[in-house]
Design a protein around this motif. Structure first.
Motif, mmCIF file in Angstrom:
data_model
loop_
_atom_site.group_PDB
_atom_site.id
_atom_site.type_symbol
_atom_site.label_atom_id
_atom_site.label_comp_id
_atom_site.label_asym_id
_atom_site.label_seq_id
_atom_site.Cartn_x
_atom_site.Cartn_y
_atom_site.Cartn_z
ATOM 1 N N GLN A 1 -46.161 27.834 70.484
ATOM 2 C CA GLN A 1 -45.933 27.997 69.052
ATOM 3 C C GLN A 1 -46.068 26.672 68.310
ATOM 4 O OE1 GLN A 1 -45.623 31.062 67.447
ATOM 5 N NE2 GLN A 1 -46.280 31.599 69.526
ATOM 6 N N VAL B 1 -56.158 30.810 63.878
ATOM 7 C CA VAL B 1 -55.666 31.025 65.241
ATOM 8 C C VAL B 1 -55.282 32.491 65.432
ATOM 9 C CG1 VAL B 1 -53.889 30.421 66.929
ATOM 10 C CG2 VAL B 1 -54.820 28.661 65.419
ATOM 11 N N ASP C 1 -53.163 34.653 67.884
ATOM 12 C CA ASP C 1 -52.111 34.402 68.872
ATOM 13 C C ASP C 1 -51.901 35.628 69.756
ATOM 14 O OD1 ASP C 1 -49.928 33.663 70.351
ATOM 15 O OD2 ASP C 1 -48.676 33.113 68.644
ATOM 16 N N LYS D 1 -49.746 26.011 68.029
ATOM 17 C CA LYS D 1 -50.305 26.910 67.015
ATOM 18 C C LYS D 1 -50.018 26.378 65.612
ATOM 19 C CE LYS D 1 -49.693 31.592 65.166
ATOM 20 N NZ LYS D 1 -48.970 32.882 65.344
ATOM 21 N N LYS D 2 -48.794 25.935 65.395
ATOM 22 C CA LYS D 2 -48.416 25.415 64.079
ATOM 23 C C LYS D 2 -49.289 24.229 63.692
ATOM 24 C CE LYS D 2 -44.363 23.743 61.513
ATOM 25 N NZ LYS D 2 -42.909 23.411 61.619
ATOM 26 N N ILE E 1 -55.047 32.009 71.393
ATOM 27 C CA ILE E 1 -53.965 31.653 72.312
ATOM 28 C C ILE E 1 -53.794 32.761 73.340
ATOM 29 C CG2 ILE E 1 -51.490 31.235 72.578
ATOM 30 C CD1 ILE E 1 -51.453 30.043 69.793
ATOM 31 N N LEU F 1 -58.285 27.915 73.321
ATOM 32 C CA LEU F 1 -57.523 27.523 72.142
ATOM 33 C C LEU F 1 -58.296 26.491 71.309
ATOM 34 C CD1 LEU F 1 -55.010 27.540 70.396
ATOM 35 C CD2 LEU F 1 -53.937 25.944 71.992
#
Length: 394
Positions: free
Chosen positions: A20, A33, A35, A23-24, A349, A343
């Motif tokens: 996470q 992205v 996820d 991802k941020k 992800i 990624l």
């Protein structure tokens, strides 16, 4: 002075928290992205459950501490659900305990039943929390081998007598995270017989018990005659009713262990918010039509992703349950390198199989937790990367 305990120093960060964070960062850089990492359903909690919560919140009496073992209404709903679904009789007072989600319950249960140095058998591949909870309790992990050629059923015959002599607890999880494996009741019958012979406690994590496809119906370990003398089952409303953030689950089974876990939890937490328990009771007492509707959505997503993986030459077994697909990494990659490339180059992800134990290497997990359109786009991005790699290595 060292302010952090050694058991925390030696505990790696939780994988999904790291994902996470990455991802941020990528989103902040303007990257789109998709996820498919953490198993958090994107479908909404049923309206009737939300309505029950809103109604219960109106009454100040419901804002007080809940009884430590859970409110009677919730425990009776769990017992009624087990009777209706599995034909299993449970005493709401002595054989049912409310949890703040099954993840919490599993971690506290392991601390409740093992002493430092005791061995716990955990599925390999399996949910990472099992091994981490054993570590925090001062125990030793024995990786329970699963037979990939037989749908990831436990390879009990491959465990030595010496390993069984050290073990106190055996963890099972079907439908399984991460493999999406399913079993029939005969596996649980063998597990209970083994527990009797080897003096083990069986703990079955049934978080995905209602998330099933086609005509498959997941069994409960408590359906095995005499199972309550040797077994505890952990349930959750997170996946079946899309209530991940609500944090509500239950433990059922052996009275002695339920009482001990109640004692443990009463010294650590003060129970879940009463209106959440009332809403969860309404969910369990429902006709499960919302669960079936959600399962149809997940199955459609699963079929599309399964066909997409097959088209690009990636092997996966077609699941009969859960919200995951477990697949082999393409040639030329290991599980981490494939996840990293996907990624960085495709903005998708996934979870590397190595995160789930030694036998997870060579695999990856995809969560079916975004819309069908986004899943199609994710598989297209993956396909581009796979074909590009194959052409490079040709």
């Amino acid at each position: 002075m060292a302010f952090v305990a050694n058991k925390i120093k030696h505990l790696p960060p939780y994988l999904f928290a790291e994902l996470q964070s990455r991802k941020k960062q990528l989103v902040s850089e303007g990257i789109d992205v998709i996820d498919l990492g953490i198993g958090a359903p994107d479908l909404p909690t049923p309206n009737f459950v939300i309505d029950q919560l809103i109604e219960a919140v109106k009454y100040p009496v419901n804002h007080r501490y809940a009884p430590y073992s859970g409110i009677r209404e919730f425990k009776e709903a769990v017992a009624a659900f087990y009777h209706r679904r599995y034909g299993v009789e449970l005493d709401p007072e002595t054989e049912v305990l409310a949890l703040i989600g099954s993840k919490e319950g599993i971690a506290h249960l392991i601390q409740t039943v093992i002493n430092p140095g005791d061995t716990v058998m955990v599925p390999d591949p399996g949910y990472p929390v099992y091994q981490k909870a054993v570590h925090l309790a001062g125990g030793e992990t024995f990786y329970l081998p699963l037979d990939a050629d037989k749908g990831y059923a436990p390879f009990f015959d491959h465990i030595s007598d010496a390993a069984f002599e050290k073990a106190k607890l055996l963890l099972l999880n079907y439908p399984a995270n991460p493999t999406a494996a399913t079993v029939d009741l005969s596996v649980f019958m063998k597990a209970i017989a083994l527990a009797e012979e080897k003096d083990l406690l069986i703990v079955h994590d049934a978080a995905y018990d209602l998330v099933t496809f086609d005509d498959y119906k997941a069994p409960s370990v408590l359906q095995v005659p005499g199972a309550k003398s040797r077994a505890i089952e952990m349930g959750s409303l997170s996946k079946s009713f899309c209530m991940t953030g609500w944090r509500i689950g239950y433990a059922v089974g052996n009275k002695e262990v339920i009482q001990a876990l109640t004692t443990m939890k009463s010294n650590i937490d003060s129970g879940q918010f009463i209106p959440i328990q009332k809403a969860a009771a309404a969910a369990l007492k429902s006709d499960l039509s919302t669960v079936r509707a959600n399962n149809q959505v997940f199955q459609k997503r699963m079929d599309v992703v399964y066909r997409g993986l097959k088209k690009m030459g990636i092997h996966a077994d077609r699941p009969r349950g859960t919200i995951f697909i477990w697949a082999r990494v393409p040639d030329g990659f290991d599980s981490v390198s494939f996840a990293d490339r996907l990624l960085k180059e495709a903005g998708v992800i996934i979870t590397p199989g190595s995160a789930f134990g030694p036998s997870g290497e060579g695999y990856f997990r995809m969560a079916l937790t975004v819309s069908l359109e986004r899943l199609i786009e994710a598989t297209e991005r993956m396909s581009t990367l796979v074909w590009k790699e194959r052409q490079t290595n040709a």
